[in-house]
Design an enzyme around this catalytic site. Sequence first.
Site, short mmCIF file in Angstrom:
data_model
loop_
_atom_site.label_atom_id
_atom_site.label_comp_id
_atom_site.label_asym_id
_atom_site.label_seq_id
_atom_site.Cartn_x
_atom_site.Cartn_y
_atom_site.Cartn_z
N ARG A 167 0.85 -1.19 0.00
CA ARG A 167 0.00 0.00 0.00
C ARG A 167 0.89 1.25 0.00
O ARG A 167 1.51 1.57 1.01
CB ARG A 167 -0.93 0.02 1.22
CG ARG A 167 -1.83 1.26 1.24
CD ARG A 167 -3.02 1.12 2.15
NE ARG A 167 -2.69 1.11 3.56
CZ ARG A 167 -3.59 1.23 4.55
NH1 ARG A 167 -4.87 1.38 4.26
NH2 ARG A 167 -3.21 1.19 5.81
N ASP A 451 -3.88 3.60 13.96
CA ASP A 451 -3.06 4.13 12.88
C ASP A 451 -3.56 5.52 12.55
O ASP A 451 -4.38 6.10 13.28
CB ASP A 451 -3.04 3.21 11.67
CG ASP A 451 -4.40 3.08 10.97
OD1 ASP A 451 -5.35 3.83 11.33
OD2 ASP A 451 -4.52 2.24 10.07
#
Length: 542
Positions: A167, A451
């Site tokens: 990613r 996150d």
Amino acid sequence: MPAAAPSPLTVLGAPVARQEEVLTAPALEFVAALHKRFTGRRDALLARRAERRAEIARTGTLDFLAETAHIREDPDWRVAPAPAALEDRRVEITGPTDRKMTVNALNSGARVWLADFEDASSPTWENVVLGQLNLIDASARRIDFTAPGGKTYALRPEHELATVVVRPRGWHLDERHLTGGGRPVPGALVDFGLYFFHNARRLAASGKGPFFYLPKTESHLEARLWNDVFTFAQEQLGLPHGTVRATVLIETITAAYEMEEILYELRDHASGLNAGRWDYLFSLIKNFRDAGERFVLPDRNAVTMTVPFMRAYTELLVRTCHKRGAHAIGGMAAFIPSRRDPAVNEAALAKVRADKDREAADGFDGSWVAHPDLVPVARASFDAVLGSRPHQKERLREDVRVTAAQLIAIDTTGARPTVDGLLNAVRVGLRYIEAWLRGHGAVAIFNLMEDAATAEISRSQIWQWINAGVVLEGGEKGGEKATAALVRDLASRELAALRAELGEEAYAAGRWQEAHDLLLKVALDEEYVEFLTLPAYERLES
């Protein structure tokens, strides 16, 4: 002999160990070609985001696009068949690309590892370069790691290793340590370009990639840009068209209205869509932040996947994917098991099981976890539904009919913002930002893996509740209004409590005051900043 040609890119970062294996002249030339060809289009699409946000602020609504109705109505097109390595995706583990995580994720028993340069990574120059180096070593199956205490980690060849899906950063972030033409290269092109250049041929030869997750996509035009990047990159390295496969995170509210169009733009390179639940909530708050009480969400943990507007989103995703032959991948189980508190574990694991059971029953083909101990839990849920089948794309979910209004019909079954919820937003935001400034993007806080997405929810809810004049439930006084003064008081108290808990030496070694100040800035400033990582990046490595 003639002098070597100057590098097309300027490297501004401090030297990193073994960087010469990553920042080779041919690799930098490849990234420079991507930068020259695509950065201008990236800039135009970012401007289009701002225009669309202004339109949402004016109208207070969203709808499916009239100009792309023919794509949605065409029953015949499908995405390319999935390669063998991405046929069975029943459990995927996510995490940053540090060396220990790389080994553990590959060994975890998950089918896929989302190797993350985005929300689970703090983009220090060292993290960017060493992350690429770790993936090169992983691709060559030569990676190991020795911890400071002497414990060693190595790949287990007797086990099937997870397939790597990288990613890259979102389109909005730049990489200031690499510049070309007098400006930074977009972080997305750095992360994609370096990984692709060093690994694509080897991965293609083994049938293992290169595969990507695409974050923060807001429109089918952004998916079209990625598709053109893939086509160009494959041509440059002499790889067949369609070698790349990409899974797009449907984690913005605008992308939810363009799922079919996004798959269509990437149809030769698409492998699926993912329900990125935390960023999705952040995007909903961000885009409708000034729409008053109608779009006020309660405490983060009160917005479950069973509330109607989240059900509409996930069921539409499964319906769309299976209609077009793509995988539908479920959301994150962020719980971090504790070895000290069995009671907390059992209660949390029960919630994880229920969540994964629901996803499997709804037709998802796989789902995410944040910790290796959750791999068996998620696998059991999907094994019970899939059996020996690799997926359930034959379940077309033709019973699903989702209207444009249902995606933004905010009904949270009576849950309201609370004082405890505001305090939790302050506590999580403060702790996460401090860790991010020290170079850590995936942080265990209160038994959850946090996150950047969850930090974005924290600061956005604070902003929204204050600006909507929300009256909070609970607390000592009851009926207390969310105000900037209240948030400043909570943040000050939390900072003092952390100082007392950590002790002066440990507190001074952190970046707590900076984190406190940045949290208040992005949560309280009148002008809402689009991503907290933009001002945070200015302070990173400062």
